[in-house]
Design a protein around this motif. Sequence first.
Motif, PDB file in Angstrom:
ATOM      1  N   UNK A 152     -13.766  -5.807   5.174  1.00  0.00           N
ATOM      2  CA  UNK A 152     -12.692  -5.194   5.979  1.00  0.00           C
ATOM      3  C   UNK A 152     -11.478  -4.756   5.179  1.00  0.00           C
ATOM      4  N   UNK A 153     -11.375  -5.209   3.921  1.00  0.00           N
ATOM      5  CA  UNK A 153     -10.250  -4.768   3.086  1.00  0.00           C
ATOM      6  C   UNK A 153     -10.265  -3.251   2.890  1.00  0.00           C
ATOM      7  N   UNK A 154     -11.416  -2.635   3.114  1.00  0.00           N
ATOM      8  CA  UNK A 154     -11.520  -1.179   3.004  1.00  0.00           C
ATOM      9  C   UNK A 154     -10.671  -0.470   4.063  1.00  0.00           C
ATOM     10  N   UNK A 155     -10.277  -1.214   5.106  1.00  0.00           N
ATOM     11  CA  UNK A 155      -9.418  -0.637   6.146  1.00  0.00           C
ATOM     12  C   UNK A 155      -7.961  -0.582   5.701  1.00  0.00           C
ATOM     13  N   UNK A 156      -7.635  -1.267   4.620  1.00  0.00           N
ATOM     14  CA  UNK A 156      -6.239  -1.390   4.183  1.00  0.00           C
ATOM     15  C   UNK A 156      -5.542  -0.045   3.976  1.00  0.00           C
ATOM     16  N   UNK A 157      -6.192   0.975   3.377  1.00  0.00           N
ATOM     17  CA  UNK A 157      -5.505   2.273   3.248  1.00  0.00           C
ATOM     18  C   UNK A 157      -5.064   2.856   4.580  1.00  0.00           C
ATOM     19  N   UNK A 158      -5.818   2.597   5.648  1.00  0.00           N
ATOM     20  CA  UNK A 158      -5.418   3.084   6.975  1.00  0.00           C
ATOM     21  C   UNK A 158      -4.143   2.374   7.426  1.00  0.00           C
ATOM     22  N   UNK A 159      -4.092   1.054   7.212  1.00  0.00           N
ATOM     23  CA  UNK A 159      -2.892   0.289   7.550  1.00  0.00           C
ATOM     24  C   UNK A 159      -1.694   0.801   6.767  1.00  0.00           C
ATOM     25  N   UNK A 160      -1.899   1.103   5.493  1.00  0.00           N
ATOM     26  CA  UNK A 160      -0.824   1.607   4.650  1.00  0.00           C
ATOM     27  C   UNK A 160      -0.341   2.968   5.138  1.00  0.00           C
ATOM     28  N   UNK A 161      -1.281   3.813   5.557  1.00  0.00           N
ATOM     29  CA  UNK A 161      -0.918   5.146   6.053  1.00  0.00           C
ATOM     30  C   UNK A 161      -0.097   5.056   7.326  1.00  0.00           C
ATOM     31  N   UNK A 162      -0.502   4.191   8.253  1.00  0.00           N
ATOM     32  CA  UNK A 162       0.243   4.034   9.508  1.00  0.00           C
ATOM     33  C   UNK A 162       1.640   3.505   9.229  1.00  0.00           C
ATOM     34  N   UNK A 163       1.740   2.549   8.317  1.00  0.00           N
ATOM     35  CA  UNK A 163       3.043   2.013   7.931  1.00  0.00           C
ATOM     36  C   UNK A 163       3.907   3.095   7.281  1.00  0.00           C
ATOM     37  N   UNK A 164       3.294   3.958   6.480  1.00  0.00           N
ATOM     38  CA  UNK A 164       4.030   5.045   5.826  1.00  0.00           C
ATOM     39  C   UNK A 164       4.546   6.053   6.855  1.00  0.00           C
ATOM     40  N   UNK A 165       3.757   6.346   7.876  1.00  0.00           N
ATOM     41  CA  UNK A 165       4.183   7.274   8.931  1.00  0.00           C
ATOM     42  C   UNK A 165       5.410   6.731   9.653  1.00  0.00           C
ATOM     43  N   UNK A 166       5.362   5.444  10.005  1.00  0.00           N
ATOM     44  CA  UNK A 166       6.505   4.821  10.671  1.00  0.00           C
ATOM     45  C   UNK A 166       7.733   4.824   9.764  1.00  0.00           C
ATOM     46  N   UNK A 167       7.542   4.492   8.499  1.00  0.00           N
ATOM     47  CA  UNK A 167       8.656   4.434   7.548  1.00  0.00           C
ATOM     48  C   UNK A 167       9.279   5.807   7.354  1.00  0.00           C
ATOM     49  N   UNK A 168       8.456   6.854   7.333  1.00  0.00           N
ATOM     50  CA  UNK A 168       8.987   8.207   7.195  1.00  0.00           C
ATOM     51  C   UNK A 168       9.852   8.572   8.389  1.00  0.00           C
ATOM     52  N   UNK A 169       9.394   8.221   9.592  1.00  0.00           N
ATOM     53  CA  UNK A 169      10.181   8.505  10.790  1.00  0.00           C
ATOM     54  C   UNK A 169      11.529   7.806  10.761  1.00  0.00           C
ATOM     55  N   UNK A 170      11.519   6.506  10.415  1.00  0.00           N
ATOM     56  CA  UNK A 170      12.781   5.755  10.317  1.00  0.00           C
ATOM     57  C   UNK A 170      13.650   6.330   9.201  1.00  0.00           C
ATOM     58  N   UNK A 171      13.024   6.686   8.076  1.00  0.00           N
ATOM     59  CA  UNK A 171      13.776   7.259   6.954  1.00  0.00           C
ATOM     60  C   UNK A 171      14.465   8.556   7.320  1.00  0.00           C
ATOM     61  N   UNK A 172      13.807   9.397   8.100  1.00  0.00           N
ATOM     62  CA  UNK A 172      14.408  10.669   8.521  1.00  0.00           C
ATOM     63  C   UNK A 172      15.585  10.437   9.462  1.00  0.00           C
ATOM     64  N   UNK A 173      15.432   9.485  10.373  1.00  0.00           N
ATOM     65  CA  UNK A 173      16.526   9.166  11.297  1.00  0.00           C
ATOM     66  C   UNK A 173      17.731   8.636  10.525  1.00  0.00           C
ATOM     67  N   UNK A 174      17.476   7.703   9.613  1.00  0.00           N
ATOM     68  CA  UNK A 174      18.558   7.118   8.822  1.00  0.00           C
ATOM     69  C   UNK A 174      19.223   8.164   7.927  1.00  0.00           C
ATOM     70  N   UNK A 175      18.417   9.054   7.338  1.00  0.00           N
ATOM     71  CA  UNK A 175      18.964  10.089   6.457  1.00  0.00           C
ATOM     72  C   UNK A 175      19.934  10.977   7.208  1.00  0.00           C
ATOM     73  N   UNK A 176      19.555  11.373   8.408  1.00  0.00           N
ATOM     74  CA  UNK A 176      20.425  12.235   9.208  1.00  0.00           C
ATOM     75  C   UNK A 176      21.714  11.521   9.573  1.00  0.00           C
ATOM     76  N   UNK A 177      21.596  10.274   9.990  1.00  0.00           N
ATOM     77  CA  UNK A 177      22.782   9.510  10.363  1.00  0.00           C
ATOM     78  C   UNK A 177      23.695   9.276   9.160  1.00  0.00           C
ATOM     79  N   UNK A 178      23.092   9.017   7.989  1.00  0.00           N
ATOM     80  CA  UNK A 178      23.889   8.717   6.794  1.00  0.00           C
ATOM     81  C   UNK A 178      24.688   9.919   6.318  1.00  0.00           C
ATOM     82  N   UNK A 179      24.176  11.127   6.562  1.00  0.00           N
ATOM     83  CA  UNK A 179      24.918  12.332   6.175  1.00  0.00           C
ATOM     84  C   UNK A 179      26.224  12.422   6.953  1.00  0.00           C
ATOM     85  N   UNK A 180      26.194  12.031   8.226  1.00  0.00           N
ATOM     86  CA  UNK A 180      27.383  12.116   9.074  1.00  0.00           C
ATOM     87  C   UNK A 180      28.239  10.845   9.010  1.00  0.00           C
TER      88      UNK A 180
END
Length: 272
Positions: A152-180
């Motif tokens: 089942x460790x072969x599923x790990x890249x999928x977990x990493x991808x989902x985590x990366x998608x969430x992190x990108x969304x939070x990063x974009x929100x924070x980036x916009x707020x930090x500019x202002x």
Amino acid sequence: MNLRPYYDSSIQKAKAVEEIREIFRYKYLIFQLTRRDILARYKRSFLGIAWTMLNPLGMMIVMSIVFSRLFSSIPSYPAYVLSGLIAWTFFSQSTNAAMSGIIWGGGLIQRIYVPRTSFAISAILTALVNLSLSVIPLLLVMFVMRVPISWPILFLPVSMLILAVFSLGIGLILSTMAVYFPDVAEMYQIVLIAWMYLTPVIYPEEIIPEQFSALYHLNPMYQLIRLFRLPIYYGRLPTVEEILPAIIVSVVVLIIGWLYFTSKSDEFAYRT
């Protein structure tokens, strides 16, 4: 007679969709930004790339010394805590890097055109490289502590991808707020500390009082950390009921972050 092209705002494509097209056009730039971040991180480090693997190991040792007796019911506690720490570290570092990237990239934005989201995307890609390297010491710890490593460790890249998608969304929100609001960067550090202790990174989820269980499951990082741990520490594939909430929350956060970021990105050059 040749007609010169002209700009008509009435036929301008939606910014969010146009930004996606620009990302593909400027994929080489994103590659170079990612390469620069990786080289800059390790070029002047005595340990070099090994620091990525030694850093979570050091954190694991400290946590194990402090909490191993308290959470003695967890089998192979060092492997348990390390599997949560490297996933949390990825989230923390990538969102911080995405936020600082758009601020420090302000000079470049003012001089030439680049897709604004390229800074956040390169930050996530850099963190993904670090996360992949951090899995090596985790596997080593699991081997030493005789934690079974199964397919089942072969599923790990999928977990990493989902985590990366969430992190990108939070990063974009924070980036916009930090500019202002520049203070957002400092406030986020406090939020991260509280958020980590509200997530079963260093403690088992079984200790959560039953009356708070439903509320606790609303924490998206609870779902994402668990999705990361299941295939590598528990040695089983996540069920559909465990995968779907993580995917839904990650995609929704990314869409919100992307729309919010692109709706404000034209103003970044005047504010950074």
